[in-house]
Design a protein around this motif. Structure first.
Motif, PDB file in Angstrom:
ATOM      1  N   GLY A  40       4.953  -0.086  -2.125  1.00 28.74           N
ATOM      2  CA  GLY A  40       4.628   1.330  -2.069  1.00 28.74           C
ATOM      3  C   GLY A  40       5.777   2.201  -2.546  1.00 28.74           C
ATOM      4  N   GLN A  41       6.998   1.837  -2.174  1.00 32.04           N
ATOM      5  CA  GLN A  41       8.170   2.593  -2.614  1.00 32.04           C
ATOM      6  C   GLN A  41       8.315   2.546  -4.130  1.00 32.04           C
ATOM      7  N   ILE A  42       8.053   1.361  -4.700  1.00 29.99           N
ATOM      8  CA  ILE A  42       8.165   1.207  -6.150  1.00 29.99           C
ATOM      9  C   ILE A  42       7.100   2.042  -6.862  1.00 29.99           C
ATOM     10  N   LEU A  43       5.853   1.949  -6.367  1.00 33.57           N
ATOM     11  CA  LEU A  43       4.755   2.677  -7.008  1.00 33.57           C
ATOM     12  C   LEU A  43       4.929   4.189  -6.875  1.00 33.57           C
ATOM     13  N   SER A  44       5.385   4.638  -5.717  1.00 30.38           N
ATOM     14  CA  SER A  44       5.520   6.081  -5.498  1.00 30.38           C
ATOM     15  C   SER A  44       6.656   6.688  -6.307  1.00 30.38           C
ATOM     16  N   SER A  45       7.525   5.819  -6.847  1.00 32.99           N
ATOM     17  CA  SER A  45       8.607   6.327  -7.691  1.00 32.99           C
ATOM     18  C   SER A  45       8.113   6.666  -9.095  1.00 32.99           C
ATOM     19  N   GLU A  46       6.887   6.195  -9.420  1.00 34.18           N
ATOM     20  CA  GLU A  46       6.309   6.509 -10.723  1.00 34.18           C
ATOM     21  C   GLU A  46       5.802   7.946 -10.735  1.00 34.18           C
ATOM     22  N   GLU A  47       5.778   8.541 -11.897  1.00 33.47           N
ATOM     23  CA  GLU A  47       5.363   9.925 -12.027  1.00 33.47           C
ATOM     24  C   GLU A  47       3.887  10.105 -11.674  1.00 33.47           C
ATOM     25  N   ASN A  48       3.603  11.132 -10.888  1.00 27.34           N
ATOM     26  CA  ASN A  48       2.229  11.499 -10.533  1.00 27.34           C
ATOM     27  C   ASN A  48       1.485  10.444  -9.729  1.00 27.34           C
ATOM     28  N   VAL A  49       2.206   9.650  -8.958  1.00 21.86           N
ATOM     29  CA  VAL A  49       1.574   8.612  -8.146  1.00 21.86           C
ATOM     30  C   VAL A  49       1.841   8.873  -6.666  1.00 21.86           C
ATOM     31  N   GLN A  50       0.771   8.869  -5.877  1.00 20.89           N
ATOM     32  CA  GLN A  50       0.877   8.992  -4.430  1.00 20.89           C
ATOM     33  C   GLN A  50       0.243   7.750  -3.816  1.00 20.89           C
ATOM     34  N   VAL A  51       0.984   7.049  -2.974  1.00 26.64           N
ATOM     35  CA  VAL A  51       0.507   5.815  -2.357  1.00 26.64           C
ATOM     36  C   VAL A  51      -0.327   6.121  -1.117  1.00 26.64           C
ATOM     37  N   ILE A  52      -1.445   5.423  -0.975  1.00 33.05           N
ATOM     38  CA  ILE A  52      -2.283   5.542   0.206  1.00 33.05           C
ATOM     39  C   ILE A  52      -2.002   4.341   1.110  1.00 33.05           C
ATOM     40  N   PRO A  53      -1.605   4.552   2.364  1.00 33.16           N
ATOM     41  CA  PRO A  53      -1.360   3.422   3.279  1.00 33.16           C
ATOM     42  C   PRO A  53      -2.602   2.546   3.399  1.00 33.16           C
ATOM     43  N   VAL A  54      -2.416   1.241   3.421  1.00 35.40           N
ATOM     44  CA  VAL A  54      -3.571   0.328   3.461  1.00 35.40           C
ATOM     45  C   VAL A  54      -4.409   0.519   4.717  1.00 35.40           C
ATOM     46  N   GLU A  55      -3.777   0.966   5.815  1.00 36.22           N
ATOM     47  CA  GLU A  55      -4.553   1.160   7.041  1.00 36.22           C
ATOM     48  C   GLU A  55      -5.452   2.386   6.964  1.00 36.22           C
ATOM     49  N   ASN A  56      -5.300   3.169   5.892  1.00 34.96           N
ATOM     50  CA  ASN A  56      -6.147   4.352   5.701  1.00 34.96           C
ATOM     51  C   ASN A  56      -7.412   4.027   4.924  1.00 34.96           C
ATOM     52  N   ILE A  57      -7.610   2.742   4.592  1.00 33.17           N
ATOM     53  CA  ILE A  57      -8.783   2.319   3.847  1.00 33.17           C
ATOM     54  C   ILE A  57      -9.708   1.554   4.783  1.00 33.17           C
ATOM     55  N   PHE A  58     -10.889   2.094   5.040  1.00 38.26           N
ATOM     56  CA  PHE A  58     -11.857   1.443   5.909  1.00 38.26           C
ATOM     57  C   PHE A  58     -12.999   0.894   5.061  1.00 38.26           C
ATOM     58  N   VAL A  59     -13.188  -0.415   5.095  1.00 36.52           N
ATOM     59  CA  VAL A  59     -14.276  -1.040   4.353  1.00 36.52           C
ATOM     60  C   VAL A  59     -15.228  -1.661   5.369  1.00 36.52           C
ATOM     61  N   LYS A  60     -16.410  -1.084   5.485  1.00 36.93           N
ATOM     62  CA  LYS A  60     -17.336  -1.486   6.537  1.00 36.93           C
ATOM     63  C   LYS A  60     -17.789  -2.934   6.389  1.00 36.93           C
ATOM     64  N   ASN A  61     -17.657  -3.670   7.499  1.00 38.72           N
ATOM     65  CA  ASN A  61     -18.164  -5.049   7.605  1.00 38.72           C
ATOM     66  C   ASN A  61     -17.594  -5.999   6.556  1.00 38.72           C
ATOM     67  N   LYS A  62     -16.396  -5.703   6.048  1.00 35.55           N
ATOM     68  CA  LYS A  62     -15.793  -6.575   5.054  1.00 35.55           C
ATOM     69  C   LYS A  62     -14.362  -6.927   5.461  1.00 35.55           C
ATOM     70  N   ASP A  63     -13.985  -8.178   5.186  1.00 35.06           N
ATOM     71  CA  ASP A  63     -12.614  -8.618   5.430  1.00 35.06           C
ATOM     72  C   ASP A  63     -11.794  -8.382   4.171  1.00 35.06           C
ATOM     73  N   VAL A  64     -11.291  -7.181   4.036  1.00 33.81           N
ATOM     74  CA  VAL A  64     -10.524  -6.824   2.849  1.00 33.81           C
ATOM     75  C   VAL A  64      -9.080  -6.553   3.235  1.00 33.81           C
TER      76      VAL A  64
END
Length: 291
Positions: A128-152
């Motif tokens: 995340g630190q590496i990606l967020s150092s790129e221009e115009n990139v904002q990282v979304i924490p993985v715990e902020n992604i809810f996928v219903k009934n799926k093991d993702v």
């Protein structure tokens, strides 16, 4: 040599291959729902219940506010005072439901985060630190992604780039029953499900759906050796219902066929990335972060 070719092939597949679920995510018996999943669905229902109550209160507030305007116009001071008291009481009630919703979301985040080991979380933080150092990139924490009934699980976090959400292709798409193939020579990712074939060409920044070129404002690209694709485009083509919640900065993904998928792209979600660039790109609205 054969060994070199095998190594090259492995590296090519690595571009889109996601980390397999660890043993803690294995089903504990055929037909049984995993404890974390059952807990998440319970909390999700509590949030939904609180949201219904909040929406009902908002309708009442709107009605009373309309009555208040009329009372003020005719100069009925007694009615004005009574309506103001009722409105304030309802606003307090609304705040209570919003607090309950926030608490439920925080609990869901903790559940999603608990699926990852400390090492996985540490590795994700570094990526995340590496990606967020790129221009115009904002990282979304993985715990902020809810996928219903799926093991993702992700080994590369989703990101917002130029106001569009990009997500690791294999992690999401394969959970819907689709297949993903990578061609290193042509730099193409092919997603297949039922009678639909989507091809992302990373060299040409183009995408084809069943052989027909389609417009896409943010192309797929490789980040951390993973192919990242715009979630809205995938959602529209594979029946995923994607919702963005601005206040909690969360994304909910469900495998549910819908006629349209909301564009969810917000100025607030991209302000921290680069406000100057945001001003030069297309105008954003609160209902358009998932693109």
């Amino acid at each position: 040599t054969d060994a070199t070719e095998a190594t090259d092939a492995t590296e090519e597949l690595d571009v889109i291959e996601e980390t397999e679920n660890d043993e803690s995510l294995e089903v504990e018996g055929k037909g049984k729902q995993k404890p974390w999943k059952a807990e998440r669905e319970t909390i999700k229902q509590e949030k939904a219940d609180a949201e219904v109550l909040k929406d009902g209160v908002e309708v009442k507030i709107e009605s009373l506010e309309s009555q208040l305007e009329e009372a003020e116009l005719i100069g009925d001071a007694t009615l004005v005072e009574s309506l103001k008291i009722q409105i304030e009481a309802l606003k307090t009630e609304k705040d209570t439901y919003q607090s309950q919703m926030k608490q439920s979301i925080d609990q869901m985040k903790q559940i999603m985060k608990s699926k990852y080991s400390q090492k996985e979380l540490s590795d994700l933080s570094l990526v995340g630190q590496i990606l967020s150092s790129e221009e115009n990139v904002q990282v979304i924490p993985v715990e902020n992604i809810f996928v219903k009934n799926k093991d993702v699980k992700f080994d590369t976090p989703p990101v917002i780039k130029y106001g569009r959400t990009l997500i690791p292709v294999r992690a999401i798409v394969e959970s819907t029953g689709a297949t993903v193939d990578w061609n290193g020579d042509s730099q193409e990712v092919t997603i297949s499900k039922d009678d639909k074939i989507i091809i992302f060409n990373l060299l040409e920044n183009t995408v084809y759906v069943n052989g027909i070129a389609s417009e896409i404002d943010v192309p797929a690209e490789i980040m951390n050796n993973r192919t990242m694709v715009p979630i809205r485009f995938v959602a529209e083509n594979f029946g995923l219902n994607v919702q963005w919640e601005q206040e909690s900065q969360t994304i909910s993904i469900e495998e549910e066929t819908v006629e349209t998928v909301e564009d969810i792209e917000t100025v607030e979600a991209t302000e921290d990335v680069n406000t100057e660039t945001t001003e030069t790109t297309e105008t954003t609205t609160q209902d358009s972060i998932i693109e």
